[in-house]
Write a protein that holds these residues in place. Structure first.
Motif, short mmCIF file in Angstrom:
data_model
loop_
_atom_site.label_atom_id
_atom_site.label_comp_id
_atom_site.label_asym_id
_atom_site.label_seq_id
_atom_site.Cartn_x
_atom_site.Cartn_y
_atom_site.Cartn_z
N GLY A 188 0.84 -1.18 0.00
CA GLY A 188 0.00 0.00 0.00
C GLY A 188 0.88 1.24 0.00
O GLY A 188 1.79 1.36 -0.82
N ASP A 189 0.68 2.13 0.95
CA ASP A 189 1.48 3.36 1.05
C ASP A 189 2.72 3.19 1.92
O ASP A 189 3.51 4.12 2.06
CB ASP A 189 0.63 4.50 1.62
N ALA A 190 2.87 2.03 2.54
CA ALA A 190 3.97 1.83 3.49
C ALA A 190 5.11 1.01 2.88
O ALA A 190 4.89 0.12 2.06
CB ALA A 190 3.45 1.12 4.73
N GLU A 191 6.32 1.34 3.33
CA GLU A 191 7.47 0.49 3.02
C GLU A 191 7.57 -0.58 4.10
O GLU A 191 7.46 -0.29 5.29
CB GLU A 191 8.78 1.30 3.05
N VAL A 192 7.74 -1.82 3.68
CA VAL A 192 7.93 -2.92 4.62
C VAL A 192 9.39 -3.32 4.54
O VAL A 192 9.94 -3.49 3.44
CB VAL A 192 7.01 -4.12 4.27
N ARG A 193 10.02 -3.47 5.70
CA ARG A 193 11.45 -3.79 5.78
C ARG A 193 11.61 -5.19 6.39
O ARG A 193 11.17 -5.43 7.51
CB ARG A 193 12.17 -2.75 6.61
N VAL A 194 12.24 -6.09 5.65
CA VAL A 194 12.51 -7.44 6.13
C VAL A 194 13.99 -7.50 6.50
O VAL A 194 14.86 -7.49 5.62
CB VAL A 194 12.16 -8.50 5.04
N GLU A 195 14.27 -7.52 7.80
CA GLU A 195 15.65 -7.54 8.29
C GLU A 195 16.12 -8.99 8.41
O GLU A 195 15.41 -9.82 8.97
CB GLU A 195 15.74 -6.81 9.63
N THR A 196 17.31 -9.28 7.89
CA THR A 196 17.79 -10.65 7.83
C THR A 196 19.16 -10.80 8.48
O THR A 196 19.83 -9.82 8.79
CB THR A 196 17.88 -11.15 6.37
N GLU A 197 19.56 -12.06 8.61
CA GLU A 197 20.88 -12.40 9.14
C GLU A 197 21.37 -13.65 8.42
O GLU A 197 20.58 -14.34 7.75
CB GLU A 197 20.82 -12.62 10.65
N PRO A 198 22.66 -13.97 8.54
CA PRO A 198 23.19 -15.15 7.86
C PRO A 198 22.37 -16.40 8.20
O PRO A 198 21.98 -16.62 9.35
CB PRO A 198 24.62 -15.25 8.39
N GLY A 199 22.09 -17.19 7.16
CA GLY A 199 21.30 -18.40 7.31
C GLY A 199 19.84 -18.22 6.97
O GLY A 199 19.11 -19.20 6.81
N ASP A 200 19.37 -16.97 6.85
CA ASP A 200 17.97 -16.71 6.51
C ASP A 200 17.73 -16.90 5.02
O ASP A 200 18.64 -16.77 4.20
CB ASP A 200 17.58 -15.28 6.88
N TYR A 201 16.47 -17.16 4.68
CA TYR A 201 16.01 -17.25 3.30
C TYR A 201 14.92 -16.21 3.07
O TYR A 201 14.15 -15.90 3.98
CB TYR A 201 15.41 -18.64 3.01
N VAL A 202 14.84 -15.70 1.85
CA VAL A 202 13.82 -14.73 1.48
C VAL A 202 13.25 -15.18 0.13
O VAL A 202 13.99 -15.62 -0.75
CB VAL A 202 14.42 -13.31 1.34
N PHE A 203 11.93 -15.06 -0.03
CA PHE A 203 11.28 -15.37 -1.31
C PHE A 203 10.68 -14.09 -1.88
O PHE A 203 9.95 -13.38 -1.18
CB PHE A 203 10.18 -16.41 -1.14
N VAL A 204 10.99 -13.79 -3.14
CA VAL A 204 10.44 -12.62 -3.82
C VAL A 204 9.58 -13.13 -4.98
O VAL A 204 10.12 -13.72 -5.93
CB VAL A 204 11.55 -11.68 -4.35
N PRO A 205 8.26 -12.93 -4.94
CA PRO A 205 7.39 -13.38 -6.03
C PRO A 205 7.66 -12.59 -7.32
O PRO A 205 8.26 -11.51 -7.29
CB PRO A 205 5.98 -13.07 -5.51
N PRO A 206 7.20 -13.11 -8.45
CA PRO A 206 7.37 -12.40 -9.72
C PRO A 206 6.78 -10.99 -9.67
O PRO A 206 5.76 -10.75 -9.03
CB PRO A 206 6.59 -13.26 -10.72
N TYR A 207 7.45 -10.07 -10.34
CA TYR A 207 7.01 -8.69 -10.56
C TYR A 207 6.91 -7.83 -9.29
O TYR A 207 6.35 -6.73 -9.35
CB TYR A 207 5.67 -8.65 -11.32
N VAL A 208 7.40 -8.27 -8.16
CA VAL A 208 7.31 -7.47 -6.93
C VAL A 208 8.47 -6.48 -6.86
O VAL A 208 9.63 -6.88 -6.76
CB VAL A 208 7.29 -8.36 -5.67
N PRO A 209 8.16 -5.17 -6.92
CA PRO A 209 9.22 -4.18 -6.79
C PRO A 209 9.84 -4.26 -5.38
O PRO A 209 9.13 -4.40 -4.39
CB PRO A 209 8.49 -2.84 -6.98
N HIS A 210 11.16 -4.16 -5.33
CA HIS A 210 11.86 -4.24 -4.06
C HIS A 210 13.26 -3.64 -4.20
O HIS A 210 13.67 -3.28 -5.30
CB HIS A 210 11.97 -5.70 -3.58
N ARG A 211 13.97 -3.55 -3.09
CA ARG A 211 15.37 -3.16 -3.11
C ARG A 211 16.07 -3.84 -1.94
O ARG A 211 15.42 -4.26 -0.98
CB ARG A 211 15.56 -1.65 -3.06
N GLU A 212 17.38 -3.94 -2.05
CA GLU A 212 18.19 -4.46 -0.97
C GLU A 212 18.94 -3.30 -0.34
O GLU A 212 19.41 -2.41 -1.04
CB GLU A 212 19.21 -5.50 -1.47
#
Length: 158
Positions: free
Chosen positions: A94-118
């Motif tokens: 929506g209007d908010a930025e969501v931040r997923v904070e990670t550490e070594p050993g974590d996994y992240v899934f990004v679905p098709p066409y989802v705008p994001h940044r690291e």
């Protein structure tokens, strides 16, 4: 199986269904793949490097105190494994930025066409991740923002 096909399969031995294993040395990865500002992608497994048909895999480095540009990976599903550092993956909800904070050993899934940044908030530690995508090439579509309009293909008939 007809006699001619059966004879042909036996003549080839297992070559009809056994392929060759490819070895890609980590020190020999190339950067001749799509890039986004603020990060460096290194291509390991792709259609170009080993002839893969449905998979792209590589490694990404984000320098300390650096953000990548906003982008998406088209039709590709993307799986990410955090090797080192504490990268943050940011997307819009929506209007908010969501931040997923990670550490070594974590996994992240990004679905098709989802705008994001690291982002790498660490002032002195590089963030390194391994990426696998469901396409043979590393699709990268750079965007002006997380809220940029993204062209998605129309769904086909079920």
């Amino acid at each position: 199986m007809t006699k001619d096909i059966e004879t042909d399969v036996r003549a080839r031995g297992t070559a009809a269904w056994h392929g060759r294993i490819e070895h890609i040395r980590g020190a020999e990865l190339g950067t001749d793949t799509a890039q986004t500002s603020g990060m460096r992608r290194f291509e390991a497994v792709s259609g170009k490097t080993v002839g893969s048909r449905r998979l792209w895999m590589g490694r990404t480095h984000v320098a300390p105190a650096t953000n990548s540009g906003d982008h998406h990976h088209g039709e590709a599903e993307t799986a990410i494994y955090v090797v080192s550092g504490h990268p943050v993956f940011v997307f819009a909800d929506g209007d908010a930025e969501v931040r997923v904070e990670t550490e070594p050993g974590d996994y992240v899934f990004v679905p098709p066409y989802v705008p994001h940044r690291e982002e790498n908030p660490s002032p002195d530690e590089e963030a390194v991740v391994v990426i696998a995508r469901s396409t043979q090439e590393g699709i990268v579509v750079n965007l002006p923002s997380l809220w940029a309009e993204v062209e998605r293909p129309e769904p086909g008939p079920a």
